[in-house]
Design an enzyme around this catalytic site. Sequence first.
Site, PDB file in Angstrom:
ATOM      1  CG  PHE A   1      -1.991   0.955   1.241  1.00  0.00           C
ATOM      2  CD1 PHE A   1      -3.184   0.704   0.577  1.00  0.00           C
ATOM      3  CD2 PHE A   1      -1.845   2.168   1.907  1.00  0.00           C
ATOM      4  CE1 PHE A   1      -4.213   1.636   0.580  1.00  0.00           C
ATOM      5  CE2 PHE A   1      -2.878   3.105   1.914  1.00  0.00           C
ATOM      6  CZ  PHE A   1      -4.063   2.838   1.252  1.00  0.00           C
TER       7      PHE A   1
ATOM      8  CG  ASP B 105      -0.313  -2.821   7.103  1.00  0.00           C
ATOM      9  OD1 ASP B 105      -1.457  -3.179   7.483  1.00  0.00           O
ATOM     10  OD2 ASP B 105      -0.050  -1.671   6.725  1.00  0.00           O
TER      11      ASP B 105
ATOM     12  CE1 TYR C 221      -9.441   2.457   6.700  1.00  0.00           C
ATOM     13  CE2 TYR C 221      -8.547   3.366   8.735  1.00  0.00           C
ATOM     14  CZ  TYR C 221      -8.399   3.043   7.403  1.00  0.00           C
ATOM     15  OH  TYR C 221      -7.210   3.302   6.775  1.00  0.00           O
ATOM     16  CE  LYS C 222      -8.087  -0.364   4.678  1.00  0.00           C
ATOM     17  NZ  LYS C 222      -6.642  -0.359   4.531  1.00  0.00           N
TER      18      LYS C 222
ATOM     19  NE  ARG D 230     -10.308  -2.705  -2.983  1.00  0.00           N
ATOM     20  CZ  ARG D 230      -9.654  -2.028  -2.054  1.00  0.00           C
ATOM     21  NH1 ARG D 230      -8.411  -2.351  -1.744  1.00  0.00           N
ATOM     22  NH2 ARG D 230     -10.210  -0.999  -1.440  1.00  0.00           N
TER      23      ARG D 230
END
Length: 398
Positions: free
Chosen positions: A114, A185, A210-211, A357
Amino acid sequence: MAQATLPLKHLFDLPEGVIYLDGNSLGPLPKGAVARAVDVMENEWGAELIKAWNTADWMSLPQIVGDQIAPLIGAPSGSIATGDTLSIKVFQALAAGLKMRPERRIILSDHGNFPSDLYMAQGLIALKDQGYHLRTPAPERVIEQITEEVAVVMLTHADYRSGRLHDMAAITKRAHAVGAVMIWDLAHSAGAMPLDVSGCACEFAVGCTYKYLNGGPGAPAFIYARPDLVATVEPALSGWMGHIAPFAMDPTYQPAMTTERLRVGTPPILQLSVLQQALRLWDGVSLTEIRAASLALSELFIAEVEKRCPGLTLASPRDPAQRASHVSFAFDHSYPAMRALIDRGVIGDFRAPDLMRFGFTPLYLDAADIRRAVDVLQEVITDELWRDAKYQTVNKVT
Ligand SMILES: *Cc1c(COP(=O)(O)O)cnc(C)c1O
């Protein structure tokens, strides 16, 4: 606690008619979260004012929430600090990892990581100005590049675009064999599958809430430090909340002897309270079942899309064992196609340069949802609904 049967749609407030395939980016609103936020605002902040730091035990909330996250990633109680954003926690873990190998100068990541993780490494390298280098080979080549020059291996377990998984145990073992520090991560894997942070013995793990953990936009991040090391970890961001005695107001920094040393400043109480509520829904949920259900939904989705939308090309590993809980398809008109899809109630996201996605969260999705989502996708692709002018302008957030 009796084991819950998936899905658990009744635990979420999802808008009527929406099929939400973006819980890997922003989890939906859990029931009870609004009431909790209102309660904290009215009865704690409003009624108690500053006394609430003690009367409502706000000061312990980062730890309490850390202990709720711990079992979800296979970490022991007391080993997780929460707060700040994931980018900050990446920075802290990396800075601490480099301090643990002062004679080495290489940070090894991969070019699919990321961007923010890579940016934080680049910023830290510039700040240190001591000849550090960031290496970013192809993800498949990382393992062979773990050599004795490497100070820290910093990888994201699940690739944010393709969903390709790194083998946490094998890579950590290789890192340790050459004396490198391992940082994982878990942004796209925490809450999506069983994880064994303790078992792999990595030095650090970080992630966001928050995912898949449904903590809401801007919910605080988490950082795990291996318990045998924590008392010697240099936190780099030496804020007062990581001090051994914040209210002693000592002018000299002295870190707490526990994971608390990885705290920085005042905890975000409203977000932490909402997250605390969101994490309660995992009580009785088996991550092994979540994983099995997520792969079943993903397999169904891939099979249906390949059968009904031949213009789309799978951009995720075909082998489910190599894939996290999201699936991407490449398509030349992915951006307008995703906009058209969202307009019709099927929410996924677009990732540059050409990916559509889709995240599969079995907490609130079932096979019927997946079939309906592919019905809409097929219509968007077959009838070229994405050609509509209103889908051509690019929004700030994709
Ligand atoms: C989502 C995500 C981030 C986001 O970081 P924030 O600081 O919370 O904005 C960082 N790294 C990875 C791997 C991610 O998936």
